[in-house]
Structure formats: structure tokens, C-alpha cells
Design a protein around this motif. Structure first.
Motif, PDB file in Angstrom:
ATOM      1  N   LYS A 282       0.983  -1.249  -0.003  1.00 38.29           N
ATOM      2  CA  LYS A 282       0.007   0.001  -0.050  1.00 38.29           C
ATOM      3  C   LYS A 282       0.792   1.222   0.044  1.00 38.29           C
ATOM      4  O   LYS A 282       0.410   2.438  -0.071  1.00 38.29           O
ATOM      5  CB  LYS A 282      -0.973  -0.041   1.243  1.00 38.29           C
ATOM      6  CG  LYS A 282      -0.135  -0.129   2.510  1.00 38.29           C
ATOM      7  CD  LYS A 282      -1.203  -0.138   3.394  1.00 38.29           C
ATOM      8  CE  LYS A 282      -0.791  -0.599   4.974  1.00 38.29           C
ATOM      9  NZ  LYS A 282      -0.308  -1.931   4.989  1.00 38.29           N
ATOM     10  N   THR A 283       2.263   1.103   0.018  1.00 35.13           N
ATOM     11  CA  THR A 283       2.968   2.295  -0.014  1.00 35.13           C
ATOM     12  C   THR A 283       3.409   2.951  -1.514  1.00 35.13           C
ATOM     13  O   THR A 283       3.906   3.723  -1.603  1.00 35.13           O
ATOM     14  CB  THR A 283       4.398   1.868   0.657  1.00 35.13           C
ATOM     15  OG1 THR A 283       5.068   0.855  -0.035  1.00 35.13           O
ATOM     16  CG2 THR A 283       3.879   1.540   2.178  1.00 35.13           C
ATOM     17  N   ARG A 284       2.953   1.890  -2.444  1.00 34.85           N
ATOM     18  CA  ARG A 284       3.264   2.489  -3.768  1.00 34.85           C
ATOM     19  C   ARG A 284       2.882   3.867  -4.008  1.00 34.85           C
ATOM     20  O   ARG A 284       3.299   4.566  -4.732  1.00 34.85           O
ATOM     21  CB  ARG A 284       3.016   1.423  -4.794  1.00 34.85           C
ATOM     22  CG  ARG A 284       3.729   0.121  -4.748  1.00 34.85           C
ATOM     23  CD  ARG A 284       3.662  -0.518  -6.293  1.00 34.85           C
ATOM     24  NE  ARG A 284       2.434  -0.726  -6.468  1.00 34.85           N
ATOM     25  CZ  ARG A 284       1.757  -1.804  -6.433  1.00 34.85           C
ATOM     26  NH1 ARG A 284       2.077  -2.873  -5.798  1.00 34.85           N
ATOM     27  NH2 ARG A 284       0.510  -2.018  -6.869  1.00 34.85           N
ATOM     28  N   SER A 285       1.400   3.824  -3.805  1.00 35.85           N
ATOM     29  CA  SER A 285       0.912   5.315  -4.024  1.00 35.85           C
ATOM     30  C   SER A 285      -0.519   5.399  -3.369  1.00 35.85           C
ATOM     31  O   SER A 285      -0.980   4.397  -2.611  1.00 35.85           O
ATOM     32  CB  SER A 285       0.521   5.378  -5.578  1.00 35.85           C
ATOM     33  OG  SER A 285      -0.832   4.829  -5.748  1.00 35.85           O
ATOM     34  N   GLU A 286      -0.794   6.785  -3.051  1.00 34.21           N
ATOM     35  CA  GLU A 286      -1.969   6.589  -2.184  1.00 34.21           C
ATOM     36  C   GLU A 286      -3.276   6.134  -2.751  1.00 34.21           C
ATOM     37  O   GLU A 286      -4.561   6.088  -2.314  1.00 34.21           O
ATOM     38  CB  GLU A 286      -2.442   8.111  -1.994  1.00 34.21           C
ATOM     39  CG  GLU A 286      -2.901   9.015  -3.245  1.00 34.21           C
ATOM     40  CD  GLU A 286      -1.758   9.526  -4.076  1.00 34.21           C
ATOM     41  OE1 GLU A 286      -1.656  10.472  -4.909  1.00 34.21           O
ATOM     42  OE2 GLU A 286      -0.403   9.074  -3.776  1.00 34.21           O
ATOM     43  N   ASN A 287      -3.502   5.820  -4.256  1.00 31.29           N
ATOM     44  CA  ASN A 287      -4.435   5.182  -4.931  1.00 31.29           C
ATOM     45  C   ASN A 287      -4.500   3.663  -4.977  1.00 31.29           C
ATOM     46  O   ASN A 287      -5.254   3.099  -5.708  1.00 31.29           O
ATOM     47  CB  ASN A 287      -4.532   5.741  -6.347  1.00 31.29           C
ATOM     48  CG  ASN A 287      -4.817   7.092  -6.370  1.00 31.29           C
ATOM     49  OD1 ASN A 287      -5.666   7.685  -5.536  1.00 31.29           O
ATOM     50  ND2 ASN A 287      -4.010   8.083  -6.804  1.00 31.29           N
TER      51      ASN A 287
END
Length: 516
Positions: A282-287
Motif C-alpha cells: 500500500k506504500t506504492r501510491s495513495e491510490n
């Protein structure tokens, strides 16, 4: 200038223009991009990326097969309306991206200097597992598909039969099984133990083989395949048994359904029952969302803090009525009722309808949202996608034993899962439709709201007209032979985004061609 092929631009496999000119003096060339293990590992990482982003993307078949009383906005899809299916957003490109990257690694790993046999086997094992998995899913979802030669031959490929695609999957899965260690011996490039269950291991490869053989044996008669279904069931049992017995890595069933749910909702603590999981970063992007599109569509109040009970009918994509769950779980002693559903003994009524509130996944990611009355909005569940777990293998083995006529062993495996749930053992007064249906229903109970496997379960067991909706109930044998149970050939397999033909050898399945 040197022509190179980049793995991230896959139309390579299907054969549009994916050649890029790069000056060797200005950029790293194709040949020397595999000089060191660090450079090799970049391709292994790409393989992991495509596994993570592609394997769980099975929306059309998932929605067609999911056990739900109401699936918002997808009624015609669940009815298998041909024009709705044809117009839906599905593609096999991601699976061919995965195939290309895997072939790229295997074609070039010999260039890597100072690579020990153990480390070479690790990287090759990841690629071979990925190839086996990709070809299996292509056969399962599309039937006939393309088998590419390697990462450098770019041409208009013919379709290969489902039988050939499955044979190819088996070949690669067996290579992975031979190359890989058990999960507890996996280490990364720095020698650090790998604890997540997405990285392939011996247990993952054996489970893949069990799945392939169970599938092929089950559809042999349906599609007139030229193979021995009984031998396939025996092979499925063999590979499942090796995993269950701990030969290919130690896995254990969670002691109770409640413990299982606690692990499903805590991706930081490796689930002892998980054999193969899609890691949720879940750290790759806020989406970014969890790879598990089925589970995240069942989550509602109270896990979603932006909802109240009254919002459930309008805001939850997949809904279950309490009456449906009561019919599926007639045994009130079954602990899954209280673990899988929120406050099972409490009424959750909205507008005269009693709902069963899915509670397998207890953590949600809520993003700040100034336009929401609650101040935040639901993004996804906070969980890995446990794609295969040990309970799956027990029930798959039970299914194969039953198809071989070995009811004693089938019942023993079925009752392992029932005993864990505290449910009445087979046969009970509720088992009125025979052992085969009991095993199928046990899979429904165990994996309800959790994964996308139900459609494949239905096909394997021949319950299309009993368990699916709409046009499925009207399909003739000719329709099925013509591809009605598979996804249509995706448009981007033969044409580019501008509509230009890139492969004139591919042919749409006869059933779907009639609706074009």
C-alpha cells in the motif's frame, strides 16, 4: 544502433511494434543488462510486479461466478449477456507481460557473472513458476491461447489448443518444483529470509501442479481433450498430498475460523495456512488497492468507517442476504458463521431485508476526503490476497478422490475442514445431495467472499446450469464447445489501440463471433 526489446512494452508477445533503437554508447545495452545479479534481479522484480498486478485481475469471470444476492452495476454481466461480456474491459496483456518477462530472464540468465547455482535456481524458479501460472490461467480463462517461443521471436503467433496450453503450464511448473527450495529457505539477493508468500517456493509450484491437473482432469470430457482424466486426478492428489504432508514446505491450518480471519486481516504476520499470496504494497501510491477485488467489494459497515448499516444496500458492491447464508450453513454449530459474518446472531435489517455482513476482513484503508460527510472515504481492504491456502488443497484433494470413486479418503479430507469449523461431520442430516455436492458446498462455505475461485469450481464440477445465472442456464453443448464458458478473445490481442490489425492469425471463438 542496436535493436533491443524491453519487457515493459509487451505487445511483443502479440506482436506489434515493440522495438526501440538505443545507442549502446549512451544506454545500457540489452546484452549487458544481465551482467550482475543485481541487474538480473531487476527482471525478477518485474516478474513479481506482473504477478501481483495481473493474477487477481479476473473481474468478468469473478462477477459471473461470485456467490452474492446483489452485485451492483453488473446484472447483465452476471446474466452472461453476450454483448455485455464482449464490451467489458478485459485483456490478457498482463499475463503475456508476465510471460515475456519470465522468458526474458530465462533467455539471458547465462550472461550473469559469478552467479552461484543456488541463486541461479532461485531466479530461474521464479520465472518458471510465473510461466506455469500464466499459461494455466490463460487456459482456464480463455481456453485456446498463444504459446510464445521466447523473448526475442516477434511474429504473428497462431492460437494453441487449451490442451497444449495446459501441457505447457505443466512443463514449466515441474521445472519450478525442481528448482525451488521450500518457502522457509528462500532468501533475497542480500541473503535475507523472504517471509511473504508471493515469492514462489517448492510448495507454491506443487500447489500449482495440483490445480492444473485437477482442472484438466475435470474438463477432459467437457472439451474432449485427449488425455487420461483418471491419471490427472491421481497426479492432483499426489502433488496436493506432498504439500499437505509437509514434503514441500510446512504449512498448517489455522486452529479456528476466527484465527484464520485474524491472519487474513493482518498482512504483516505471515498466515501459516497461506501457500501463495499476492502481496499488498500500500506504500506504492495513495491510490493502490489490495489485489483482492472480490474481498474488497464485500466489505461494508462496520469495517468501512464511512458507512452506517443503512448505507449497505447502496454502497456495498457485493451483498449477501441472511437467508442465503443460512441456507448455505444449515448447521448452526459451524463457527464460520460467527467468524465470517459480523454479529451473526443480531438482526441487520435495511428496508425490510436482512443482510449478512461479511467480516472475514476487518481492516480497511480510509483516505481523507473533504467531500465525504464522514471526512474520509474507503479505498480498499488492508490485506494481502491469499490466493491459495491449505484448506483449498484439502478440499481439492477431496474432490479428486471423489471423482476417482475413493469416497473414504474424500470424506476424510472434507471432515478435516468441517472439524476445524466445529461443524457436523459428513455425513450429517444436512448432507442430502451426495458427497460430490457436499465437497463443492464446503468450498463455497470456506472461501465465501474471499477469492475468485467459484467460477472455476463450478466448471470443474459441471454445475453450470445449477449454480450460474441467466444465459448460462440455456447454453447447449455446441455453445460450450464454441467457447461460451471462456472469455472471448480480447480485442487487444489482434489490434492496437487505433484499430490496426497486428495479428491476423487469431480467430474469435465461434460462440462469441456470432455476437460481433
Amino acid at each position: 544502433m542496436r535493436k533491443i526489446i524491453l519487457g515493459s512494452v509487451l505487445v511483443c508477445s502479440l506482436l506489434s511494434s515493440c522495438n526501440l533503437d538505443i545507442e549502446p554508447e549512451n544506454s545500457m545495452t540489452y546484452r549487458n543488462s544481465f551482467n550482475t545479479e543485481k541487474e538480473l534481479n531487476a527482471t525478477t522484480t518485474s516478474i513479481q510486479y506482473y504477478i501481483n498486478s495481473t493474477i487477481g485481475s479476473n473481474f468478468v469471470l469473478s462477477m459471473a461466478g461470485v456467490l452474492a444476492d446483489n452485485v451492483q452495476s453488473n446484472t447483465q454481466l452476471r446474466e452472461w449477456n453476450p454483448r455485455t461480456v464482449l464490451s467489458n474491459d478485459y485483456s490478457w496483456k498482463g499475463l503475456y507481460d508476465l510471460i515475456f518477462e519470465s522468458n526474458l530472464l530465462l533467455d539471458n540468465i547465462h550472461r550473469t557473472k559469478d552467479l552461484t547455482e543456488e541463486r541461479a535456481n532461485y531466479h530461474k524458479g521464479q520465472a518458471e513458476f510465473a510461466l506455469g501460472l500464466a499459461y494455466f490461467l490463460l487456459a482456464q480463462r480463455y481456453g485456446d491461447a498463444i504459446i510464445t517461443e521466447n523473448s526475442s521471436v516477434i511474429k504473428a503467433y497462431d492460437q494453441s489448443s487449451q490442451a497444449d496450453v495446459l501441457n505447457t503450464a505443466i512443463i514449466h511448473a515441474k521445472k519450478a518444483l525442481d528448482l525451488l527450495p521450500t518457502w522457509d529457505k528462500l532468501t533475497d539477493i542480500n541473503g535475507v529470509a523472504i517471509t511473504e508468500r508471493q515469492t514462489a517456493s517448492k510448495g507454491t509450484a506443487a500447489t500449482l501442479l495440483a490445480q492444473i491437473y485437477a482442472w484438466r482432469g475435470s474438463i477432459t470430457g467437457l472439451y474432449h481433450l485427449n488425455n487420461d482424466a483418471q491419471a490427472d486426478y491421481q497426479n492432483a492428489i499426489k502433488y496436493a498430498s506432498d504439500v499437505i504432508a509437509g514434503k514441500d514446505g510446512v504449512y498448517r491450518l489455522c486452529s479456528t475460523p476466527e484465527e484464520l480471519c485474524e491472519y487474513l486481516s493482518n498482512e504483516k504476520s505471515p498466515n501459516p495456512e497461506a501457500i501463495f499470496s499476492l502481496y499488498f504494497d500500500k506504500t506504492r501510491s495513495e491510490n493502490v488497492a489490495s489485489p483482492n477485488e472480490i474481498a474488497r467489494n464485500f466489505v461494508s459497515w462496520p469495517v468501512r468507517g464511512d458507512l452506517t448499516l443503512a448505507d449497505l444496500p447502496s454502497e456495498t458492491p457485493c451483498q449477501l442476504y441472511k437467508s442465503t447464508v443460512e441456507a448455505l450453513f444449515p448447521d448452526a454449530t459451524d463457527k464460520r458463521l460467527h467468524a465470517f459474518f459480523y454479529e451473526w446472531d443480531t438482526s441487520h435489517e435495511v428496508d425490510g431485508q436482512e443482510y449478512a455482513i461479511m467480516y472475514k476482513f476487518r481492516k480497511a484503508i480510509m483516505d481523507p476526503d473533504q467531500f465525504s460527510p464522514s471526512g474520509y472515504s474507503y479505498r480498499t481492504i488492508d490485506a494481502d490476497y491469499v490466493y491459495w491456502r491449505l484448506a483449498d488443497l484439502y478440499l481439492l484433494r477431496a474432490e479428486c478422490y471423489q471423482k476417482l470413486g475413493d469416497e473414504a479418503h474424500a470424506i476424510a479430507d472434507l471432515n478435516v475442514i468441517r472439524a476445524r469449523a466445529g461443524a457436523l461431520l459428513y455425513p450429517s442430516t444436512y448432507d442430502t445431495e451426495g458427497l460430490k455436492k457436499a465437497i463443492f458446498l464446503e468450498r463455497e462455505k470456506e472461501f465465501i467472499g474471499e477469492n475468485d475461485a467459484r467460477y472455476a469450481d463450478i466448471i470443474r464440477n459441471g454445475y453450470v446450469k445449477e449454480e450460474l445465472n441467466g444465459k448460462f442456464k440455456l447454453l447447449t453443448n455446441q455453445d460450450i464447445q464454441g467457447g461460451a464458458l471462456f472469455l472471448p478473445l480480447p480485442a487487444d490481442s489482434w489490434q492496437d489501440k487505433d484499430g490496426h490489425i497486428i495479428n491476423n492469425k487469431l480467430r474469435q471463438k465461434p460462440y462469441w463471433q456470432a455476437y460481433k
